[in-house]
Write a protein that holds these residues in place. Structure first.
Motif, PDB file in Angstrom:
ATOM      1  N   PRO A  50      21.543  67.888  43.133  1.00 58.16           N
ATOM      2  CA  PRO A  50      21.999  68.893  43.587  1.00 58.16           C
ATOM      3  C   PRO A  50      21.962  69.000  45.166  1.00 58.16           C
ATOM      4  O   PRO A  50      22.857  69.637  45.641  1.00 58.16           O
ATOM      5  CB  PRO A  50      21.498  70.142  42.891  1.00 58.16           C
ATOM      6  CG  PRO A  50      20.246  69.438  42.288  1.00 58.16           C
ATOM      7  CD  PRO A  50      20.232  68.136  42.305  1.00 58.16           C
ATOM      8  N   ILE A  71      24.798  77.483  39.320  1.00 55.91           N
ATOM      9  CA  ILE A  71      25.949  76.589  38.659  1.00 55.91           C
ATOM     10  C   ILE A  71      27.026  77.754  38.711  1.00 55.91           C
ATOM     11  O   ILE A  71      26.817  78.947  37.906  1.00 55.91           O
ATOM     12  CB  ILE A  71      25.679  76.057  37.133  1.00 55.91           C
ATOM     13  CG1 ILE A  71      24.822  74.900  37.416  1.00 55.91           C
ATOM     14  CG2 ILE A  71      27.142  75.642  36.771  1.00 55.91           C
ATOM     15  CD1 ILE A  71      24.337  74.442  36.169  1.00 55.91           C
ATOM     16  N   GLN A  72      28.104  77.486  39.381  1.00 54.87           N
ATOM     17  CA  GLN A  72      29.407  78.671  39.292  1.00 54.87           C
ATOM     18  C   GLN A  72      30.221  78.243  38.373  1.00 54.87           C
ATOM     19  O   GLN A  72      30.756  79.355  37.855  1.00 54.87           O
ATOM     20  CB  GLN A  72      29.760  78.376  40.869  1.00 54.87           C
ATOM     21  CG  GLN A  72      28.881  78.847  42.064  1.00 54.87           C
ATOM     22  CD  GLN A  72      28.198  80.014  41.726  1.00 54.87           C
ATOM     23  OE1 GLN A  72      28.942  81.165  41.371  1.00 54.87           O
ATOM     24  NE2 GLN A  72      26.903  80.452  42.365  1.00 54.87           N
ATOM     25  N   ILE A  74      31.529  74.827  35.176  1.00 58.83           N
ATOM     26  CA  ILE A  74      31.471  73.511  34.494  1.00 58.83           C
ATOM     27  C   ILE A  74      32.915  72.991  34.481  1.00 58.83           C
ATOM     28  O   ILE A  74      33.617  73.514  33.740  1.00 58.83           O
ATOM     29  CB  ILE A  74      30.693  73.836  33.285  1.00 58.83           C
ATOM     30  CG1 ILE A  74      29.061  74.312  33.699  1.00 58.83           C
ATOM     31  CG2 ILE A  74      30.857  72.380  32.682  1.00 58.83           C
ATOM     32  CD1 ILE A  74      28.362  74.286  32.226  1.00 58.83           C
ATOM     33  N   PRO A  95      27.102  78.398  33.189  1.00 55.87           N
ATOM     34  CA  PRO A  95      27.377  78.969  34.589  1.00 55.87           C
ATOM     35  C   PRO A  95      26.292  80.292  34.834  1.00 55.87           C
ATOM     36  O   PRO A  95      26.013  80.906  33.950  1.00 55.87           O
ATOM     37  CB  PRO A  95      28.833  79.478  34.465  1.00 55.87           C
ATOM     38  CG  PRO A  95      29.486  78.631  33.681  1.00 55.87           C
ATOM     39  CD  PRO A  95      28.512  78.388  32.638  1.00 55.87           C
ATOM     40  N   ALA A  99      20.691  74.752  38.393  1.00 58.48           N
ATOM     41  CA  ALA A  99      20.947  73.113  38.190  1.00 58.48           C
ATOM     42  C   ALA A  99      19.672  72.511  38.307  1.00 58.48           C
ATOM     43  O   ALA A  99      19.508  71.554  39.579  1.00 58.48           O
ATOM     44  CB  ALA A  99      22.107  72.630  39.177  1.00 58.48           C
ATOM     45  N   MET A 124      26.882  67.509  40.753  1.00 61.48           N
ATOM     46  CA  MET A 124      26.762  69.225  41.266  1.00 61.48           C
ATOM     47  C   MET A 124      27.797  68.901  42.663  1.00 61.48           C
ATOM     48  O   MET A 124      27.367  68.224  43.642  1.00 61.48           O
ATOM     49  CB  MET A 124      25.629  69.495  41.392  1.00 61.48           C
ATOM     50  CG  MET A 124      25.621  70.801  41.947  1.00 61.48           C
ATOM     51  SD  MET A 124      25.996  71.879  40.248  1.00 61.48           S
ATOM     52  CE  MET A 124      25.949  73.673  41.264  1.00 61.48           C
ATOM     53  N   GLY A 128      29.413  74.557  43.974  1.00 58.58           N
ATOM     54  CA  GLY A 128      28.716  75.128  42.920  1.00 58.58           C
ATOM     55  C   GLY A 128      29.246  74.549  41.467  1.00 58.58           C
ATOM     56  O   GLY A 128      28.915  75.278  40.589  1.00 58.58           O
ATOM     57  N   THR A 129      30.291  73.736  41.524  1.00 62.66           N
ATOM     58  CA  THR A 129      30.707  73.305  40.124  1.00 62.66           C
ATOM     59  C   THR A 129      29.915  72.105  39.821  1.00 62.66           C
ATOM     60  O   THR A 129      29.863  71.218  40.297  1.00 62.66           O
ATOM     61  CB  THR A 129      32.319  72.963  40.354  1.00 62.66           C
ATOM     62  OG1 THR A 129      32.977  74.226  40.821  1.00 62.66           O
ATOM     63  CG2 THR A 129      32.724  72.570  39.161  1.00 62.66           C
ATOM     64  N   LEU A 130      29.400  72.252  38.409  1.00 63.61           N
ATOM     65  CA  LEU A 130      28.911  71.242  37.729  1.00 63.61           C
ATOM     66  C   LEU A 130      30.098  70.497  36.932  1.00 63.61           C
ATOM     67  O   LEU A 130      30.680  70.523  35.992  1.00 63.61           O
ATOM     68  CB  LEU A 130      27.919  71.513  36.618  1.00 63.61           C
ATOM     69  CG  LEU A 130      27.163  70.480  35.956  1.00 63.61           C
ATOM     70  CD1 LEU A 130      26.081  69.586  37.065  1.00 63.61           C
ATOM     71  CD2 LEU A 130      26.377  71.141  34.995  1.00 63.61           C
TER      72      LEU A 130
END
Length: 883
Positions: A50, A71-72, A74, A95, A99, A124, A128-130
């Motif tokens: 990350p 995490i914002q 997924i 979310p 992470a 990551m 912030g999107t996984l």
């Protein structure tokens, strides 16, 4: 020393550097461990860090303590069949969560464990999107087997994991290969190999091909025993299942090496020695060695027999209030001084459990305690009976019944949900379900319930075929030839109903019948059924032919755990024709009436011609001339309607319904004809049998049958309703060869002969000893010594009118319809109707073979008690087959 000094600042610097180095090492180790999860599964995976610190920013590495990004959202990529929401439901991270490295590592493991994916990557993004990138495992299109001849496709398919529309994984393929090799080893083919191949197809599908090389069959060259002194090697070979390979054992699979079978062989040997008093017996080793040519195995059992024990003191100790020790000791089938028997120990525990259960103790623990005395070689047995913990049946699950309805199985189980658990009733339930004949295997397993005092019973069954279409042919001494066609279903539509249509023809009988039985009518323990049939039988020994058409209704009900009662109704229409003489004899006689009445005028009957209709008139007129007077057979000619009501009762405590070795059975029936119709009589019959093991594998049995029939309301018992015994029912005598007889002539060998009249009563017993043979049990050959004994007779007085000289003289001079003056002195040497209810007896050897082509039976008998007019035979056989 403080950190403000120069030395302190130097020490502080080295500590920070050491911490940074250690942190870097731990991070690399964790990253390597996370990346190794994929290869362990045969798959690939990666984790994108990350946040990575710049290599030239030593200050940040050494002193920065930055938190993991939040995490914002997924995003799932790469999925084709599986919805993104389904993938998200497997994730342990959501979310709003940080992470962290541990959570990302857990995410990879969780997705791989589903078995749905061949590769997973987690990365990551800066926003912030996984991103979870997956590569789905393919779907199996077909599973193909090549090269398998000894194992059919269906047999293999039932044992492996992969199937059409299943998810493909390498682990499943490896497991399937191993299982297939195990199956071939169980068949004695240890050289078998399986090579899997995968053919990719469009739309992420694959064909899985298993190439099989079965290899040669591995047999058993020799089964050896080491350390045995009491029993010979041949005796012990008869105990174990594994047999030495021989050319004639082509119908069995026990002559190949199966490693799983060796453990069972140990138990069989232990039971055998335990039954004969060797309580310390043990199998120290069981080994299998491959021969140099790698074609066969040498099996060697090394045993330690130990001493033989006799039973010393037998006692029962109990803490139960309602029962004392002496009462329970009566249920123990073990006596002091006899050879110790391990099987009797188990039966004693079962008997005590039943006895205590009958007095209201459902939770009882029976623990046998053995005290050995080496000096006297005796064993004292103490049964400790105590009240055990209360356990109740929480739920009963039925598994494996793909065709049979649940209720068909549940109604045979002796326990219900909520009942107190009882081991004996569980075993009895399993036996009842097995006795249905619908299942190849039945197991009942206990599982833990929702509480310590609750248990769950899983009843697992394996369905087998219950329908059959068979065509049979056979020969016998009685029927000459037999042709049989049958369509039968014992579990109709999975409801346990029985339906059969049968057509049979032989030299004596033609029969058609249709039968149906509902074992649980209206879902109650009440069997109901019906039948319709037509039967034409030539009773040539008695001189009549009967054509019978009938319908029947029956009902059966349970009167106890081992007893059943029943009621039945039978309506039959009989057309009986009397055939006093052979057609060839009549055709060769110019004056047919002279056969009956010497000197009678031929004009009193219709002249005999070759025309069949005139021939029947001759027979009818012969009966018309005499039936008004004295013959014991002609009065039975004609058409009769019989309406019969009956009841029955039976009890069965045999250990095996087909080949019993222990136990007893009894049945009785009572019937009344005359509820309408033309025939009035009472009839009662009973039968019983007792079986008991003898020494050295011999089994003794005593069997008996008896019957009685008598008319009422002015009716006598007709010829076709009497009892006819002989052949298979009384060995050593011909069909209807024993009992009352209408004497008509003397054979060339000097024997008196004539028409069999049957009897109004019979009583026949059999004493038999089943002899153990050295042949394997799978051959189905049984040999026994037997003695049949009994009596048949007690005719009505009206059937013996010819024996009254005053009555007979009214019709024929000399007092007899036949010339019975064999010595020429002008007087009959014997009364025409012989009816001696005297003892007859025979003895002999019976050999039966349940061959692959059908049952075969040979009876060799010698009669040593009989009447002069009885008809005997020394040999009888029967054979048949289905195909």
């Amino acid at each position: 020393m403080g950190f403000n000094s120069v030395g302190g600042r130097v020490q502080r610097f080295f500590l920070v550097v050491a911490a940074a180095v250690l942190s870097s090492c731990f991070a690399q180790s964790a990253l390597a461990q996370g990346q190794s999860q994929g290869p362990a599964q045969g798959q690939g995976a990666s984790i994108a860090s990350p946040q990575v610190a710049p290599e030239n920013d030593l200050g940040n590495v050494l002193f920065a303590d930055q938190p993991a990004p939040i995490i914002q959202g997924i995003a799932v990529t790469g999925n084709q069949r599986i919805e993104a929401e389904t993938v998200g439901s497997y994730l342990p991270i959501q979310p709003g969560m940080p992470a962290e490295q541990e959570l990302l590592d857990l995410t990879l493991k969780t997705l791989f464990n589903t078995g749905l994916f061949s590769d997973v990557k987690v990365e990551m993004q800066q926003n912030g999107t996984l991103v979870v990138a997956v590569q789905e495992n393919p779907i199996v299109n077909r599973v193909i087997f090549e090269g398998n001849r000894r194992l059919k496709d269906d047999a293999i398919t039932e044992e492996i994991q992969l199937a059409p529309r299943a998810i493909y994984t390498r682990a499943k393929v490896q497991s399937d290969v191993q299982r297939m090799i195990e199956l071939y080893r169980a068949k004695g083919r240890f050289a078998a190999t399986v090579t899997p191949k995968v053919t990719p197809l469009p739309q992420n599908r694959v064909d899985v091909i298993y190439e099989v090389d079965e290899g040669p069959r591995t047999g058993i060259a020799k089964v050896n025993f080491v350390g045995n002194e009491v029993f010979t090697d041949n005796q012990l070979r008869g105990v174990v299942l594994t047999k030495e390979s021989r050319w004639w054992r082509f119908f069995t699979s026990n002559d190949n090496y199966d490693p799983d079978r060796l453990e069972f062989e140990r138990e069989l040997l232990r039971q055998h020695y335990g039954r004969n008093g060797y309580a310390d017996f043990s199998v120290t080793s069981a080994t299998a060695e491959l021969t140099p040519d790698r074609k066969d195995f040498f099996i060697t059992f090394t045993v330690d027999e130990g001493p033989q024990y006799t039973v010393g003191e037998v006692r029962v100790k109990t803490t139960l209030a309602k029962l004392d020790n002496e009462v329970l000791e009566r249920f123990v089938p073990i006596r002091s001084g006899e050879i110790f028997d391990g099987e009797k120990m188990e039966k004693a525990v079962e008997s005590i459990t039943f006895a205590t259960g009958a007095t209201g103790y459902a939770f009882v623990e029976v623990n046998p305690r053995l005290t050995r005395h080496a000096a006297t070689k005796t064993i004292d047995i103490t049964f400790e009976v105590n009240e055990g913990p209360r356990v109740y049946v929480e739920r009963i699950n039925i598994k494996g019944n793909v065709r049979t309805l649940d209720k068909v199985i549940r109604r045979e189980i002796r326990l219900a949900e909520g009942d107190a658990f009882n081991r004996v009733l569980v075993d009895r339930s399993r036996a009842r379900v097995r006795s249905l004949g619908y299942f190849q295997d039945v197991t009942i397993e206990e599982q833990a319930g929702s509480a310590p005092d609750r248990t769950v019973l899983d009843v697992s069954v394996q369905e087998q075929s219950t329908g059959s279409f068979s065509v049979g042919v056979g020969v016998s001494s009685t029927e000459n030839f037999i042709v049989d066609l049958s369509i039968e279903e014992r579990n109709l539509m999975g409801r346990g109903q029985f339906l059969r249509f049968r057509v049979q023809a032989s030299s004596r009988t033609r029969q058609v019948d249709l039968r149906f039985t509902q074992p649980y009518f209206l879902d109650r323990n009440l069997a109901a059924g019906g039948s319709i049939f037509n039967q034409r039988t030539d009773f040539r020994e008695s001189g009549f032919v009967r054509d019978r058409f009938g319908i029947g209704l029956n009902a059966g009900f349970q009167v106890s755990e081992f007893g059943r009662g029943g009621i039945n109704y039978l309506l039959t229409y009989d057309d009986v024709e009397i055939d006093l003489f052979d057609e060839e004899v009549i055709a060769a006689t110019e004056d047919p009436l002279s056969l009956l009445v010497p000197g009678a005028s031929p004009t009193s009957v219709t002249p005999f011609t070759d025309n069949g209709e005139d021939f029947l008139n001759v027979r009818a007129n012969l009966c018309d001339f005499v039936v008004q007077s004295v013959t014991p057979t002609c009065e039975s000619e004609g058409e009769f309607l019989t309406s019969l009501v009956g009841t029955s009762l039976s009890f069965n405590r045999l250990d095996d319904p087909i080949r019993p070795r222990r136990g007893w059975r009894w049945s009785g029936s009572l019937s009344v004809a005359g509820v309408g119709g033309d025939v009035n009589y009472y009839q009662a019959e009973t039968s019983a049998a007792y079986y008991r093991p003898l020494i050295a594998g011999f089994v003794g049995s005593l069997r008996g049958r008896a019957g009685w029939i008598d008319g009422y309301a002015g009716d006598e018992v007709r010829l076709s309703d009497r009892f006819f015994e002989g052949a298979s029912s009384f060995r050593g005598f011909e069909v209807a060869g024993v009992g009352p007889r209408y004497i008509q002539f003397r054979n060339n060998d000097g024997r008196l002969d004539g028409q069999s009249l049957g009897g109004n009563a019979y009583a026949i017993g059999t004493a038999e000893i089943l002899i153990p043979t050295p042949l394997p049990a799978e051959y189905g050959i049984q040999v026994s010594l037997f003695s049949d004994f009994g009596a048949v007779g007690l005719l009505d007085d009206s059937a013996k009118l010819l024996n009254d000289p005053q009555f007979a003289d009214r019709f024929i001079e000399g007092g007899s319809l036949f010339n019975l003056d064999f010595d020429g002195n002008g007087e009959p040497d014997i009364l025409p109707v012989q009816d001696a209810f005297s003892l007859r007896a025979s003895a002999g050897v019976s050999v039966s073979w349940n061959s692959p082509f059908g049952p075969v039976r040979f009876d060799f008998a010698e009669v040593f008690m009989k009447e002069d007019y009885d008809q005997t035979e020394g040999f009888r056989f029967s054979a048949g087959t289905n195909f």
